[in-house]
Design a protein around this motif. Structure first.
Motif, PDB file in Angstrom:
ATOM      1  N   VAL A 125       0.849  -1.192   0.000  1.00  0.00           N
ATOM      2  CA  VAL A 125       0.000   0.000   0.000  1.00  0.00           C
ATOM      3  C   VAL A 125       0.881   1.236   0.000  1.00  0.00           C
ATOM      4  N   THR A 126       0.575   2.173  -0.919  1.00  0.00           N
ATOM      5  CA  THR A 126       1.347   3.409  -0.997  1.00  0.00           C
ATOM      6  C   THR A 126       0.537   4.626  -0.560  1.00  0.00           C
ATOM      7  N   ASN A 127      -0.751   4.630  -0.856  1.00  0.00           N
ATOM      8  CA  ASN A 127      -1.580   5.732  -0.397  1.00  0.00           C
ATOM      9  C   ASN A 127      -3.062   5.396  -0.554  1.00  0.00           C
ATOM     10  N   ILE A 128      -3.880   6.281  -0.020  1.00  0.00           N
ATOM     11  CA  ILE A 128      -5.334   6.128  -0.081  1.00  0.00           C
ATOM     12  C   ILE A 128      -5.911   7.385  -0.718  1.00  0.00           C
ATOM     13  N   ASP A 129      -6.693   7.196  -1.775  1.00  0.00           N
ATOM     14  CA  ASP A 129      -7.423   8.316  -2.380  1.00  0.00           C
ATOM     15  C   ASP A 129      -8.777   8.383  -1.689  1.00  0.00           C
ATOM     16  N   ARG A 130      -8.866   9.269  -0.694  1.00  0.00           N
ATOM     17  CA  ARG A 130     -10.090   9.374   0.104  1.00  0.00           C
ATOM     18  C   ARG A 130     -11.258   9.860  -0.752  1.00  0.00           C
ATOM     19  N   ASN A 131     -12.387   9.210  -0.577  1.00  0.00           N
ATOM     20  CA  ASN A 131     -13.640   9.552  -1.266  1.00  0.00           C
ATOM     21  C   ASN A 131     -13.569   9.425  -2.786  1.00  0.00           C
ATOM     22  N   PHE A 132     -12.623   8.667  -3.303  1.00  0.00           N
ATOM     23  CA  PHE A 132     -12.477   8.510  -4.754  1.00  0.00           C
ATOM     24  C   PHE A 132     -13.782   8.049  -5.399  1.00  0.00           C
ATOM     25  N   PHE A 133     -14.407   7.028  -4.841  1.00  0.00           N
ATOM     26  CA  PHE A 133     -15.612   6.468  -5.448  1.00  0.00           C
ATOM     27  C   PHE A 133     -16.832   7.351  -5.193  1.00  0.00           C
ATOM     28  N   VAL A 134     -16.858   8.036  -4.082  1.00  0.00           N
ATOM     29  CA  VAL A 134     -17.949   8.973  -3.782  1.00  0.00           C
ATOM     30  C   VAL A 134     -17.899  10.147  -4.749  1.00  0.00           C
ATOM     31  N   ASP A 135     -16.700  10.651  -5.018  1.00  0.00           N
ATOM     32  CA  ASP A 135     -16.538  11.830  -5.877  1.00  0.00           C
ATOM     33  C   ASP A 135     -16.635  11.525  -7.368  1.00  0.00           C
ATOM     34  N   ASN A 136     -16.388  10.268  -7.776  1.00  0.00           N
ATOM     35  CA  ASN A 136     -16.294   9.948  -9.204  1.00  0.00           C
ATOM     36  C   ASN A 136     -17.409   9.075  -9.758  1.00  0.00           C
ATOM     37  N   TYR A 137     -18.321   8.634  -8.921  1.00  0.00           N
ATOM     38  CA  TYR A 137     -19.425   7.792  -9.375  1.00  0.00           C
ATOM     39  C   TYR A 137     -20.738   8.399  -8.884  1.00  0.00           C
ATOM     40  N   PRO A 138     -21.736   8.463  -9.767  1.00  0.00           N
ATOM     41  CA  PRO A 138     -22.983   9.147  -9.399  1.00  0.00           C
ATOM     42  C   PRO A 138     -23.814   8.405  -8.349  1.00  0.00           C
ATOM     43  N   GLU A 139     -23.724   7.097  -8.318  1.00  0.00           N
ATOM     44  CA  GLU A 139     -24.494   6.288  -7.366  1.00  0.00           C
ATOM     45  C   GLU A 139     -23.556   5.601  -6.385  1.00  0.00           C
ATOM     46  N   PRO A 140     -24.010   5.389  -5.165  1.00  0.00           N
ATOM     47  CA  PRO A 140     -23.178   4.656  -4.203  1.00  0.00           C
ATOM     48  C   PRO A 140     -22.887   3.235  -4.701  1.00  0.00           C
ATOM     49  N   ILE A 141     -21.687   2.760  -4.412  1.00  0.00           N
ATOM     50  CA  ILE A 141     -21.293   1.394  -4.733  1.00  0.00           C
ATOM     51  C   ILE A 141     -21.254   0.626  -3.412  1.00  0.00           C
ATOM     52  N   ILE A 142     -21.988  -0.485  -3.379  1.00  0.00           N
ATOM     53  CA  ILE A 142     -22.008  -1.329  -2.192  1.00  0.00           C
ATOM     54  C   ILE A 142     -21.199  -2.583  -2.500  1.00  0.00           C
ATOM     55  N   GLU A 143     -20.222  -2.859  -1.652  1.00  0.00           N
ATOM     56  CA  GLU A 143     -19.373  -4.039  -1.822  1.00  0.00           C
ATOM     57  C   GLU A 143     -19.144  -4.645  -0.448  1.00  0.00           C
ATOM     58  N   ASN A 144     -19.350  -5.944  -0.341  1.00  0.00           N
ATOM     59  CA  ASN A 144     -19.213  -6.627   0.944  1.00  0.00           C
ATOM     60  C   ASN A 144     -20.063  -5.966   2.033  1.00  0.00           C
ATOM     61  N   LYS A 145     -21.245  -5.499   1.622  1.00  0.00           N
ATOM     62  CA  LYS A 145     -22.238  -4.865   2.510  1.00  0.00           C
ATOM     63  C   LYS A 145     -21.765  -3.544   3.095  1.00  0.00           C
ATOM     64  N   LEU A 146     -20.773  -2.918   2.447  1.00  0.00           N
ATOM     65  CA  LEU A 146     -20.256  -1.617   2.873  1.00  0.00           C
ATOM     66  C   LEU A 146     -20.318  -0.644   1.710  1.00  0.00           C
ATOM     67  N   VAL A 147     -20.492   0.643   2.024  1.00  0.00           N
ATOM     68  CA  VAL A 147     -20.423   1.659   0.980  1.00  0.00           C
ATOM     69  C   VAL A 147     -18.962   1.884   0.638  1.00  0.00           C
ATOM     70  N   LEU A 148     -18.641   1.712  -0.638  1.00  0.00           N
ATOM     71  CA  LEU A 148     -17.269   1.905  -1.109  1.00  0.00           C
ATOM     72  C   LEU A 148     -16.986   3.390  -1.220  1.00  0.00           C
ATOM     73  N   LYS A 149     -15.965   3.857  -0.550  1.00  0.00           N
ATOM     74  CA  LYS A 149     -15.614   5.279  -0.568  1.00  0.00           C
ATOM     75  C   LYS A 149     -14.199   5.520  -1.091  1.00  0.00           C
ATOM     76  N   ASP A 150     -13.239   4.785  -0.575  1.00  0.00           N
ATOM     77  CA  ASP A 150     -11.833   5.099  -0.816  1.00  0.00           C
ATOM     78  C   ASP A 150     -11.158   4.115  -1.769  1.00  0.00           C
ATOM     79  N   MET A 151     -10.193   4.638  -2.534  1.00  0.00           N
ATOM     80  CA  MET A 151      -9.345   3.828  -3.409  1.00  0.00           C
ATOM     81  C   MET A 151      -8.023   3.581  -2.690  1.00  0.00           C
TER      82      MET A 151
END
Length: 112
Positions: free
Chosen positions: A78-104
């Motif tokens: 791991v080198t870094n985390i892009d906080r809110n990458f998926f929140v900022d770049n996708y119009p709808e929330p992405i749910i994965e493993n029963k969690l809202v995907l936020k960070d890259m």
């Protein structure tokens, strides 16, 4: 294994001098958890080394637990985390493993 059926893909792009990024890796659900993803990663690492790259990078979701395990198993760190990458770049929330995907999560591996 069914000959003629596409079972997995991997896509790499040149991002910086001596650096290539895996921007897509996917394995058909019918053959997941059988080592094909790991074989694709090793193929990409070997190809990058043959092409004289020194670093391979990859990004995945913070809720992509199986992928994070696989990448680290293959030597990525791991080198870094892009906080809110998926929140900022996708119009709808992405749910994965029963969690809202936020960070890259960004990872890389040196192959020198």
């Amino acid at each position: 294994m069914n000959c003629g059926k596409l079972l997995g893909v991997i896509l790499l792009i040149d991002t910086r001098p001596k650096t290539v990024e895996i921007v897509n890796i996917a394995v058909d659900e019918s053959v997941q958890n059988q080592g094909l993803g790991e074989k694709l990663l090793h193929f990409a690492l070997n190809w990058a080394k043959e092409q004289h790259y020194s670093t391979v990078e990859i990004g995945t979701g913070s809720t992509s637990f199986a992928q994070l395990y696989l990448y680290q198993k293959c030597g990525f760190r791991v080198t870094n985390i892009d906080r809110n990458f998926f929140v900022d770049n996708y119009p709808e929330p992405i749910i994965e493993n029963k969690l809202v995907l936020k960070d890259m999560i960004r990872l890389k591996k040196s192959i020198i």
